[in-house]
Design an enzyme around this catalytic site. Structure first.
Site, PDB file in Angstrom:
ATOM      1  N   GLY A  79       0.760  -1.332   0.156  1.00  0.00           N
ATOM      2  CA  GLY A  79      -0.004   0.050   0.013  1.00  0.00           C
ATOM      3  C   GLY A  79       0.757   1.238   0.046  1.00  0.00           C
ATOM      4  N   ALA A  80       1.834   1.063  -0.644  1.00  0.00           N
ATOM      5  CA  ALA A  80       3.112   2.240  -0.870  1.00  0.00           C
ATOM      6  C   ALA A  80       2.611   3.456  -1.560  1.00  0.00           C
ATOM      7  CB  ALA A  80       4.301   1.814  -0.931  1.00  0.00           C
ATOM      8  N   ASN A  81       1.667   3.560  -2.222  1.00  0.00           N
ATOM      9  CA  ASN A  81       1.286   4.695  -3.345  1.00  0.00           C
ATOM     10  C   ASN A  81       0.688   5.828  -2.821  1.00  0.00           C
ATOM     11  OD1 ASN A  81      -1.210   2.509  -3.678  1.00  0.00           O
ATOM     12  ND2 ASN A  81      -2.092   4.333  -4.338  1.00  0.00           N
TER      13      ASN A  81
ATOM     14  N   GLY B  22      -0.631   8.099   1.289  1.00  0.00           N
ATOM     15  CA  GLY B  22      -0.713   7.860   2.785  1.00  0.00           C
ATOM     16  C   GLY B  22       0.462   7.706   3.341  1.00  0.00           C
TER      17      GLY B  22
ATOM     18  N   GLY C  87       2.043   4.578   3.897  1.00  0.00           N
ATOM     19  CA  GLY C  87       2.992   3.990   3.152  1.00  0.00           C
ATOM     20  C   GLY C  87       4.083   4.756   2.144  1.00  0.00           C
TER      21      GLY C  87
ATOM     22  N   SER D   9      -3.654   0.128  14.805  1.00  0.00           N
ATOM     23  CA  SER D   9      -4.416   1.365  15.017  1.00  0.00           C
ATOM     24  C   SER D   9      -4.501   1.263  16.446  1.00  0.00           C
ATOM     25  CB  SER D   9      -5.565   1.241  14.217  1.00  0.00           C
ATOM     26  OG  SER D   9      -6.511   2.422  14.730  1.00  0.00           O
TER      27      SER D   9
ATOM     28  N   TYR E 158     -13.484  -3.089  11.349  1.00  0.00           N
ATOM     29  CA  TYR E 158     -12.141  -2.676  11.098  1.00  0.00           C
ATOM     30  C   TYR E 158     -11.247  -2.725  12.593  1.00  0.00           C
ATOM     31  CZ  TYR E 158      -8.479   1.003  11.155  1.00  0.00           C
ATOM     32  OH  TYR E 158      -7.406   1.874  11.139  1.00  0.00           O
TER      33      TYR E 158
END
Length: 298
Positions: free
Chosen positions: A19-21, A23, A25, A143, A170
């Site tokens: 998920g590095a694209n 936020g 990450g 979280s 979540y």
């Protein structure tokens, strides 16, 4: 508490970040790239991943590559792991960062509830598939909301008996992250491995995590509300970077030091009683093995 931005040099070290694209990450990748790291950005959308990679220090020097990974799809996880293991001889740090929040009820192609599949199960499978090549540590992203997940029901993960509540799903997936971290560390220690399992959370950070909610009003409120009351994403990412680079023991959990762990600089974070339940962690591991078909390889 004094600000922490003194990230140690990372030249010669390879990081895989899911998920590095965007936020946390993305900003973790930028920080690590600026310190000389070699990076594999694992992204569901290759076009967005490539766009992000061009903004990461080291891209022009060939230290940043993008590979497709949808952590909610176990076939994608297996394909990514197989390809990466063929491509590299070692991984120093795996950062399990990708996640969703507030998604409407749905089951993935594997028949798993979306939050549990994306936030926990896909990363469980990915970690165990890559573990023989990991040299230093696994970073699990949880979280502060894990505290609301104490009613995790391992016999009803698909919400067939319970009324579905997106934020409860979540929270339970974030509790699963910490239970996974602790059980992974226990197994690593028992196997005599020097690899560490650690965790981090970004506090209140301005990201687009609510973008997967499927609800335009919630997405709008989440996007703009976070920008009013939250830290910049790069500040939240420092907790991940601290967990990934500093000399801390396995089973350590890092988060912002301020009130309610919403804002601040990296420091040891608080964990709920449920997140420290060794029996629950063991049972979650067993369920995760059955659902993913992936087992501990050491």
């Amino acid at each position: 508490m004094r600000p922490w931005t003194a990230v140690p040099p990372q030249s010669g070290r390879r990081f895989v970040i899911t998920g590095a694209n965007s936020g946390v990450g993305f900003h973790a990748a930028r920080i690590l790239g600026s310190r000389g790291a070699t990076l594999v950005l694992a992204c569901r959308n290759l076009e967005k991943g490539e766009e992000a990679a061009r903004q990461v220090p080291g891209h022009d020097a060939g230290r940043v590559v993008v590979r497709r990974l949808d952590v909610s799809d176990l076939s994608s996880v297996r394909a990514f792991a197989e390809s990466l293991l063929d491509e590299v001889d070692g991984i120093d740090v795996l950062v399990n960062n990708a996640g969703v929040l507030g998604a409407p009820f749905g089951l993935t192609v594997d028949g798993v509830e979306t939050h549990f599949a994306t936030n926990h199960l896909g990363h469980f499978a990915l970690t165990n598939l890559l573990l023989p090549r990991i040299r230093d540590r696994v970073v699990v992203t949880s979280s502060r909301e894990h505290r609301g997940g104490s009613d995790l029901d391992l016999e009803d993960l698909a919400w067939e008996r319970r009324r579905y509540r997106a934020f409860a799903a979540y929270s339970q997936s974030k509790l699963a992250n910490l239970l996974f971290m602790s059980e992974l560390q226990r197994r690593l220690s028992a196997a005599g491995s020097d690899v560490r399992a650690v965790g981090a959370h970004p506090g209140a950070s301005s990201t687009n995590i609510t973008g997967g909610s499927g609800h335009p009003v919630l997405t709008w409120i989440g996007y703009h509300g976070q920008r009013l009351v939250s830290m910049p994403a790069w500040r939240g990412a420092l907790n991940t970077v601290y967990a990934a680079t500093m000399d801390i023991p396995g089973d350590t959990y890092i988060g912002p030091h301020g009130r309610l762990e919403l804002h601040g600089w990296p420091a040891p974070a608080r964990r709920s009683k449920a997140s420290q339940d060794a029996d629950l962690a063991r049972r979650l591991w067993e369920v995760s093995e059955k659902l993913s078909g992936v087992t501990f390889p050491l």
